[in-house]
Scaffold this motif. Structure first.
Motif, mmCIF file in Angstrom:
data_model
loop_
_atom_site.group_PDB
_atom_site.id
_atom_site.type_symbol
_atom_site.label_atom_id
_atom_site.label_comp_id
_atom_site.label_asym_id
_atom_site.label_seq_id
_atom_site.Cartn_x
_atom_site.Cartn_y
_atom_site.Cartn_z
ATOM 1 N N THR A 170 2.852 -3.539 -1.291
ATOM 2 C CA THR A 170 2.511 -3.516 -2.719
ATOM 3 C C THR A 170 3.164 -4.690 -3.444
ATOM 4 O OG1 THR A 170 2.272 -1.107 -2.724
ATOM 5 C CG2 THR A 170 2.649 -2.176 -4.853
ATOM 6 N N LEU A 171 4.447 -4.909 -3.186
ATOM 7 C CA LEU A 171 5.152 -6.008 -3.843
ATOM 8 C C LEU A 171 4.524 -7.358 -3.508
ATOM 9 C CD1 LEU A 171 8.887 -4.964 -3.408
ATOM 10 C CD2 LEU A 171 7.628 -5.145 -5.555
ATOM 11 N N THR A 172 4.294 -7.629 -2.229
ATOM 12 C CA THR A 172 3.783 -8.935 -1.841
ATOM 13 C C THR A 172 2.338 -9.155 -2.284
ATOM 14 O OG1 THR A 172 3.239 -8.058 0.352
ATOM 15 C CG2 THR A 172 5.337 -9.169 0.111
ATOM 16 N N THR A 173 1.504 -8.138 -2.127
ATOM 17 C CA THR A 173 0.088 -8.295 -2.469
ATOM 18 C C THR A 173 -0.116 -8.382 -3.976
ATOM 19 O OG1 THR A 173 -0.531 -7.042 -0.495
ATOM 20 C CG2 THR A 173 -2.215 -7.322 -2.179
ATOM 21 N N VAL A 174 0.470 -7.452 -4.705
ATOM 22 C CA VAL A 174 0.318 -7.457 -6.158
ATOM 23 C C VAL A 174 1.032 -8.661 -6.764
ATOM 24 C CG1 VAL A 174 0.766 -6.182 -8.293
ATOM 25 C CG2 VAL A 174 0.028 -4.960 -6.254
ATOM 26 N N GLY A 175 2.227 -8.980 -6.236
ATOM 27 C CA GLY A 175 2.961 -10.126 -6.761
ATOM 28 C C GLY A 175 2.206 -11.419 -6.584
ATOM 29 N N LYS A 176 1.595 -11.602 -5.422
ATOM 30 C CA LYS A 176 0.817 -12.810 -5.160
ATOM 31 C C LYS A 176 -0.370 -12.909 -6.120
ATOM 32 C CE LYS A 176 -1.900 -15.113 -1.554
ATOM 33 N NZ LYS A 176 -2.390 -15.031 -0.157
ATOM 34 N N GLU A 177 -1.079 -11.810 -6.299
ATOM 35 C CA GLU A 177 -2.253 -11.816 -7.185
ATOM 36 C C GLU A 177 -1.836 -12.054 -8.633
ATOM 37 O OE1 GLU A 177 -6.238 -11.589 -8.277
ATOM 38 O OE2 GLU A 177 -5.387 -11.620 -6.248
ATOM 39 N N TYR A 178 -0.796 -11.371 -9.073
ATOM 40 C CA TYR A 178 -0.370 -11.466 -10.474
ATOM 41 C C TYR A 178 0.157 -12.852 -10.809
ATOM 42 C CZ TYR A 178 2.036 -10.260 -14.817
ATOM 43 O OH TYR A 178 2.458 -10.221 -16.129
ATOM 44 N N SER A 179 0.815 -13.502 -9.857
ATOM 45 C CA SER A 179 1.461 -14.786 -10.133
ATOM 46 C C SER A 179 0.487 -15.955 -10.201
ATOM 47 C CB SER A 179 2.519 -15.076 -9.052
ATOM 48 O OG SER A 179 1.904 -15.261 -7.785
ATOM 49 N N GLN A 180 -0.797 -15.724 -9.953
ATOM 50 C CA GLN A 180 -1.758 -16.829 -9.967
ATOM 51 C C GLN A 180 -2.120 -17.292 -11.374
ATOM 52 O OE1 GLN A 180 -5.127 -16.170 -7.390
ATOM 53 N NE2 GLN A 180 -3.852 -15.431 -5.715
ATOM 54 N N GLY A 181 -1.778 -16.511 -12.382
ATOM 55 C CA GLY A 181 -2.017 -16.928 -13.762
ATOM 56 C C GLY A 181 -0.713 -17.239 -14.476
ATOM 57 N N ILE A 188 5.699 -10.637 -18.026
ATOM 58 C CA ILE A 188 6.197 -10.413 -16.664
ATOM 59 C C ILE A 188 7.095 -9.182 -16.620
ATOM 60 C CG2 ILE A 188 7.680 -11.358 -14.844
ATOM 61 C CD1 ILE A 188 6.664 -14.146 -15.693
ATOM 62 N N ASP A 189 7.993 -9.063 -17.608
ATOM 63 C CA ASP A 189 8.911 -7.923 -17.649
ATOM 64 C C ASP A 189 8.151 -6.608 -17.799
ATOM 65 O OD1 ASP A 189 11.069 -9.617 -17.405
ATOM 66 O OD2 ASP A 189 11.498 -9.676 -19.556
ATOM 67 N N ALA A 190 7.129 -6.606 -18.651
ATOM 68 C CA ALA A 190 6.355 -5.381 -18.865
ATOM 69 C C ALA A 190 5.601 -4.988 -17.600
ATOM 70 C CB ALA A 190 5.389 -5.565 -20.030
ATOM 71 N N TYR A 191 5.025 -5.972 -16.928
ATOM 72 C CA TYR A 191 4.259 -5.701 -15.706
ATOM 73 C C TYR A 191 5.184 -5.186 -14.605
ATOM 74 C CZ TYR A 191 0.559 -6.386 -12.233
ATOM 75 O OH TYR A 191 -0.392 -6.191 -11.256
ATOM 76 N N ALA A 192 6.342 -5.854 -14.440
ATOM 77 C CA ALA A 192 7.299 -5.425 -13.424
ATOM 78 C C ALA A 192 7.810 -4.022 -13.722
ATOM 79 C CB ALA A 192 8.463 -6.407 -13.347
ATOM 80 N N GLY A 193 8.023 -3.723 -15.004
ATOM 81 C CA GLY A 193 8.474 -2.387 -15.364
ATOM 82 C C GLY A 193 7.460 -1.323 -15.007
ATOM 83 N N ALA A 194 6.184 -1.626 -15.241
ATOM 84 C CA ALA A 194 5.128 -0.674 -14.893
ATOM 85 C C ALA A 194 5.041 -0.472 -13.384
ATOM 86 C CB ALA A 194 3.796 -1.165 -15.450
ATOM 87 N N MET A 195 5.177 -1.551 -12.608
ATOM 88 C CA MET A 195 5.142 -1.421 -11.152
ATOM 89 C C MET A 195 6.352 -0.627 -10.658
ATOM 90 S SD MET A 195 4.985 -4.261 -8.074
ATOM 91 C CE MET A 195 3.885 -5.329 -8.992
ATOM 92 N N ALA A 196 7.514 -0.869 -11.256
ATOM 93 C CA ALA A 196 8.709 -0.124 -10.864
ATOM 94 C C ALA A 196 8.536 1.361 -11.161
ATOM 95 C CB ALA A 196 9.927 -0.688 -11.594
ATOM 96 N N ASP A 197 7.949 1.688 -12.329
ATOM 97 C CA ASP A 197 7.680 3.091 -12.661
ATOM 98 C C ASP A 197 6.792 3.733 -11.600
ATOM 99 O OD1 ASP A 197 9.164 2.932 -14.980
ATOM 100 O OD2 ASP A 197 7.426 2.659 -16.293
ATOM 101 N N MET A 198 5.772 3.023 -11.182
ATOM 102 C CA MET A 198 4.833 3.551 -10.195
ATOM 103 C C MET A 198 5.533 3.811 -8.858
ATOM 104 S SD MET A 198 1.397 1.701 -8.681
ATOM 105 C CE MET A 198 2.375 0.462 -7.821
ATOM 106 N N LEU A 199 6.325 2.855 -8.390
ATOM 107 C CA LEU A 199 6.987 3.019 -7.099
ATOM 108 C C LEU A 199 8.070 4.092 -7.154
ATOM 109 C CD1 LEU A 199 7.239 -0.706 -5.933
ATOM 110 C CD2 LEU A 199 5.659 1.056 -5.129
ATOM 111 N N CYS A 200 8.789 4.181 -8.279
ATOM 112 C CA CYS A 200 9.811 5.218 -8.395
ATOM 113 C C CYS A 200 9.168 6.604 -8.464
ATOM 114 C CB CYS A 200 10.674 4.968 -9.631
ATOM 115 S SG CYS A 200 11.868 3.613 -9.421
ATOM 116 N N ALA A 201 8.015 6.717 -9.113
ATOM 117 C CA ALA A 201 7.307 7.995 -9.145
ATOM 118 C C ALA A 201 6.864 8.398 -7.738
ATOM 119 C CB ALA A 201 6.104 7.906 -10.076
ATOM 120 N N TYR A 202 6.440 7.441 -6.956
ATOM 121 C CA TYR A 202 6.057 7.697 -5.566
ATOM 122 C C TYR A 202 7.257 8.207 -4.775
ATOM 123 C CZ TYR A 202 4.919 6.412 -0.705
ATOM 124 O OH TYR A 202 4.727 6.421 0.654
#
Length: 209
Positions: A170-181, A188-202
């Motif tokens: 998830t980190l490598t695939t989403v990070g690669k896609e997100y970093s292209q823009g 960046i902080d908001a996006y990373a926070g949302a991803m962290a919430d998702m992984l911590c919920a998992y």
């Protein structure tokens, strides 16, 4: 890629004097510039030497071929990433706090170094299966696997393997896609926070088991 892959991807020798260090630094700086401007397909030792303002002979004193230059760039990046992992995942913070910190650091670094990372990904076939490359990746894998064990000690080994693979993918695939823009730091902080919430919920969903 133009040049045949040789078995040698390590540098010929390490610089020991300040002048030699400056030469190698100039070559690597030029290599980044050529790689991001021309891409992996057009990356050659001649272009790097020309951009660095050094003779091709001087370049070959330290780098036997273009694969060795690209591997040096990649190995430097892997070492930085491994030290980041070590600093974040081996800290004294609670495991889920470390997971959040890792997500933020990973997304930030992906966005900051996107152009070089994407170009190096294109060059990966030149060195990714070499013993030197496997050895560098093994240390990062060890740090991450030890963290997953600490994060979810009650899961079976096979279940932890799945969790670790899912988080890293998830980190490598989403990070690669997100970093292209181009992204602002606040975004960046908001996006990373949302991803962290998702992984911590998992992780929270897995803990009772």
């Amino acid at each position: 890629m133009g040049e045949r892959l040789t078995s040698r991807i390590s540098t010929r020798k390490e610089p020991k004097q300040s002048r030699s260090n400056e030469l190698v630094s100039a070559i690597l700086t030029a290599a980044v510039q050529v790689l991001t401007a021309e891409g992996a397909q057009r990356f050659t030792t001649a272009r790097v030497a020309e951009r660095a303002g050094v003779s091709i002979g001087s370049l070959y004193q330290y780098f036997p071929n273009k694969a060795s230059i690209l591997f040096r760039l990649q190995s430097d990046e892997w070492r930085r990433s491994t030290e980041m992992l070590r600093g974040v995942l081996e800290s004294a913070k609670p495991p889920k706090d470390r997971l959040r910190h890792l997500v933020h650091e990973f997304v930030r670094s992906e966005c900051e170094e996107a152009s070089v990372r994407m170009a190096l990904a294109d060059a990966a076939p030149l060195y990714r299966d070499a013993p030197e490359a496997r050895a560098l990746r093994a240390e990062a894998d060890r740090i991450f696997d030890s963290f997953i064990l600490e994060l979810l000690p009650n899961l079976s080994e096979s279940a932890r393997d799945i969790v670790g693979d899912l988080i890293s993918t998830t980190l490598t695939t989403v990070g690669k896609e997100y970093s292209q823009g181009l992204r602002a730091q606040k975004e960046i902080d908001a996006y990373a926070g949302a991803m962290a919430d998702m992984l911590c919920a998992y992780v929270d969903a897995l803990e009772p088991y």
